[in-house]
Design a protein around this motif. Structure first.
Motif, PDB file in Angstrom:
ATOM      1  N   ALA A 494       0.828  -1.212   0.000  1.00  0.00           N
ATOM      2  CA  ALA A 494       0.000   0.000   0.000  1.00  0.00           C
ATOM      3  C   ALA A 494       0.861   1.261   0.000  1.00  0.00           C
ATOM      4  N   LEU A 495       1.967   1.241   0.725  1.00  0.00           N
ATOM      5  CA  LEU A 495       2.834   2.419   0.789  1.00  0.00           C
ATOM      6  C   LEU A 495       3.472   2.733  -0.553  1.00  0.00           C
ATOM      7  N   LEU A 496       3.698   1.704  -1.383  1.00  0.00           N
ATOM      8  CA  LEU A 496       4.287   1.927  -2.707  1.00  0.00           C
ATOM      9  C   LEU A 496       3.400   2.782  -3.608  1.00  0.00           C
ATOM     10  N   LYS A 497       2.113   2.857  -3.308  1.00  0.00           N
ATOM     11  CA  LYS A 497       1.215   3.682  -4.106  1.00  0.00           C
ATOM     12  C   LYS A 497       1.440   5.176  -3.864  1.00  0.00           C
ATOM     13  N   LYS A 498       2.192   5.470  -2.769  1.00  0.00           N
ATOM     14  CA  LYS A 498       2.404   6.871  -2.363  1.00  0.00           C
ATOM     15  C   LYS A 498       1.052   7.602  -2.296  1.00  0.00           C
ATOM     16  N   PRO A 499       0.157   7.080  -1.482  1.00  0.00           N
ATOM     17  CA  PRO A 499      -1.208   7.618  -1.448  1.00  0.00           C
ATOM     18  C   PRO A 499      -1.313   8.902  -0.635  1.00  0.00           C
ATOM     19  N   HIS A 500      -2.392   9.635  -0.865  1.00  0.00           N
ATOM     20  CA  HIS A 500      -2.718  10.786  -0.006  1.00  0.00           C
ATOM     21  C   HIS A 500      -3.411  10.313   1.266  1.00  0.00           C
ATOM     22  N   VAL A 501      -4.136   9.200   1.170  1.00  0.00           N
ATOM     23  CA  VAL A 501      -4.841   8.637   2.319  1.00  0.00           C
ATOM     24  C   VAL A 501      -4.514   7.152   2.387  1.00  0.00           C
ATOM     25  N   ILE A 502      -4.148   6.674   3.572  1.00  0.00           N
ATOM     26  CA  ILE A 502      -3.920   5.234   3.747  1.00  0.00           C
ATOM     27  C   ILE A 502      -4.765   4.748   4.913  1.00  0.00           C
ATOM     28  N   ILE A 503      -5.491   3.684   4.693  1.00  0.00           N
ATOM     29  CA  ILE A 503      -6.445   3.157   5.677  1.00  0.00           C
ATOM     30  C   ILE A 503      -5.954   1.797   6.146  1.00  0.00           C
TER      31      ILE A 503
END
Length: 586
Positions: A494-503
């Motif tokens: 999930a962190l590899l997506k470089k998201p604005h929001v992580i759940i």
């Protein structure tokens, strides 16, 4: 239904159209051959009666040559038609499976909830195979058989009209038998396919939970379940096939009766006992035409057999193809998410429109970009339902959910979900290496990117200890690593997506408290601008959050920091005391 299915023929239209035309050629040749045979036999018959003094060998040779050519042409048409039918039906089945799978990928979670996994597998495999067989039979036989039937009737009328009436009556009787069989057999086939779903469900559930089955020594119970499910399929299959077996004896019986009538009437016509003009050679031809007429009826019966078998399959396939996502695309989609701000405005949500009670009720919540927010609540309080609305896995029943200040329903779906990463409660990995699984987050990630994400998720150390490191094969579903290792790999992905929001939906439950703390510290250090939403059962996982949301029966009953909620919120205080204070007292 037919219109929906035929859309999947596409590039196989040419063989699908060409095959019936080729089969017509085969049927025409089969009609010509008995007529030519009458001419040859008639020559010998005329010689025996003294009507001619010698046989015209040249004419017989020409006629025999034409028969050979017709037979060879019929053979070539049959072989070519079989190849065309195989190519068209296999291509049709390939496209059908592809179209079903592509449509499944567009489903929302609400759509998927309408089907069991086992049912979808049955539809893509067994049901498509049934429709493929019916399609192949249809393009080969449903044109050839009527042509054979009609042409044989016409030739019979040309020889002796009375015989044509007999053939027509026999075909009518067989048609009634076939219709009765089809009416009775379709419900059994339809029920049989639902039993297939149940059987596949048992297999899937048992294989997925095989470790639980063995640890509780429940193999015999599972064997009994499978025996019952398989027995149900057998029961309805036998009931259907028992009806279908009536058709062949009926055809054989009618054929024998027709041949007997032809011989009786023909011989009486020949000796003048009844009106009519039929020679022995024509009687032989009439028997051949009767066989073709009745075989034409039988071919149609076989086609109807396959079609009736696949009718239930067609309905089930069309359900999947015609299902439309409950998440409509916006007319003018937004392709950029500004930041990780999340807002719930007067949100209510129910999984079904028919539900009398909402899972979430009157939710109002503002989360600033970069904030860490914890969510606490009892089982069934609506925690997962709440966060599922952020990446638009479901649509709200009432109100609005905004990410980056924009209603999630206005975003391009890929854009939104690429910026909202979700680590699910159930950690799912796929067959392949560690690196291949991590690259689900970013398919273009370099080895350094993988290592950084693994380090942030506290997974780097155990990955390096694996044989082959990032190239280590995890096996199906990640069976070669522990539950806590699975969770850390899913977090890294999930962190590899470089998201604005992580759940995080209770996604650190399988790791120890120390590792849990290290993961949260790494997220705070390396992703300060990323909004972090943490669903947890442990107070320790959320007590350092910027704010904690307490849910109870689908409603927010408290928002604040840890110290504040311990003093003011009874539900939070009870959870805290049971987990932390009770442990200190002991």
């Amino acid at each position: 239904m037919i219109k929906t299915l035929l859309k999947s023929v596409r590039e196989y239209k040419v063989p699908s159209i060409l095959c019936p035309i080729v089969m017509v050629g085969e049927a025409v040749m089969e009609i010509i051959i008995p007529f030519l045979m009458t001419f040859i036999v008639g020559q010998f018959e005329a010689l025996a009666k003294g009507e001619i003094t010698e046989i015209n060998v040249g004419e017989i040779a020409i006629c025999a040559s034409i028969m050979v050519i017709c037979a060879v042409f019929a053979l070539l048409c049959g072989v070519w038609g079989g190849k065309l039918a195989a190519k068209a039906s296999c291509g049709f089945a390939h496209n059908l499976r592809e179209d079903m799978y592509n449509n499944l990928q567009s489903y929302s979670f609400a759509n998927i909830d309408n089907y069991s996994t086992a049912s979808l597998i049955t539809r893509i495999t067994t049901d498509v195979a049934n429709v493929q067989n019916a399609f192949q039979m249809a393009i080969r036989m449903l044109v050839r058989a009527p042509i054979l039937f009609i042409a044989s009737i016409v030739m019979t009328i040309f020889i002796e009209p009375t015989m044509a009436l007999i053939f027509g009556g026999a075909a009518f009787v067989l048609g009634i038998v076939v219709c009765i069989c089809m009416i009775k057999v379709v419900p059994y086939f339809r029920t049989m396919f639902t039993k297939y779903d149940s059987m596949n469900s048992v297999v899937q559930e048992d294989l997925t939970a095989i470790r639980v089955v063995k640890s509780f020594v429940r193999e015999e119970r599972e064997i009994d379940k499978m025996k019952k499910a398989s027995g149900d399929v057998y029961t309805y299959s036998v009931k259907a096939e028992r009806i279908l077996t009536v058709m062949m004896p009926c055809v054989t019986l009618v054929m024998f009766i027709v041949n007997l009538v032809i011989l009786t009437l023909g011989s009486n016509m020949e000796i003048g006992n009844i009106a009519g003009n039929v020679s022995p050679s024509q009687i032989q031809t009439l028997i051949q035409y009767s066989a073709q007429i009745l075989s034409g009826v039988m071919m149609v019966a076989m086609c109807l057999n396959f079609i009736s078998l696949s009718k239930g399959s067609m309905d089930r396939i069309c359900e999947v193809l015609n299902e439309k996502t409950t998440l409509p695309k916006p007319v003018n989609p937004v392709y950029e998410v500004a930041d990780g701000t999340v807002d719930f405005e007067n949100v209510s949500f129910a999984y079904s429109q028919k539900a009398n009670v909402n899972v979430l009720q009157d939710i109002n919540l503002h989360i600033s970009a970069g904030e860490t927010v914890g969510i606490i609540g009892a089982t069934g309080a609506g925690k997962t339902s709440l966060v599922s609305l952020i990446p638009r896995l479901y649509d709200v029943t009432q109100g609005t959910v905004k990410v980056g200040g924009v209603d999630v329903r206005e975003y391009n779906m890929d854009t939104l979900r690429n910026k909202v990463a979700m680590v699910l409660q159930k950690n799912v990995l796929f067959s392949g290496s560690v690196a291949e699984n991590l690259r689900w987050g970013d398919e273009n990630a370099t080895e350094e990117d993988l290592r950084i994400a693994a380090r942030q998720a506290c997974a780097e150390e155990f990955i390096d200890a694996l044989p082959g490191g990032f190239d280590y094969d995890l096996g199906q579903g990640g069976v070669n690593v522990s539950g806590g290792q699975k969770q850390r790999l899913c977090i890294a992905r999930a962190l590899l997506k470089k998201p604005h929001v992580i759940i995080f939906d209770d996604s650190t439950s399988a790791v120890d408290t120390k590792t849990d703390t290290q993961i949260r510290e790494a997220l705070a250090k390396y992703a300060p601008q990323t909004t972090k939403i943490i669903i947890a059962q442990r107070i320790a996982s959320v007590q350092d959050a910027d704010k904690i949301v307490v849910l109870d029966e689908g409603k927010i009953v408290g928002i604040g920091k840890h110290d504040e909620l311990v003093k003011t919120n009874e539900i939070y205080r009870e959870v805290y005391e049971s987990q932390v204070k009770g442990g200190e007292n002991e």
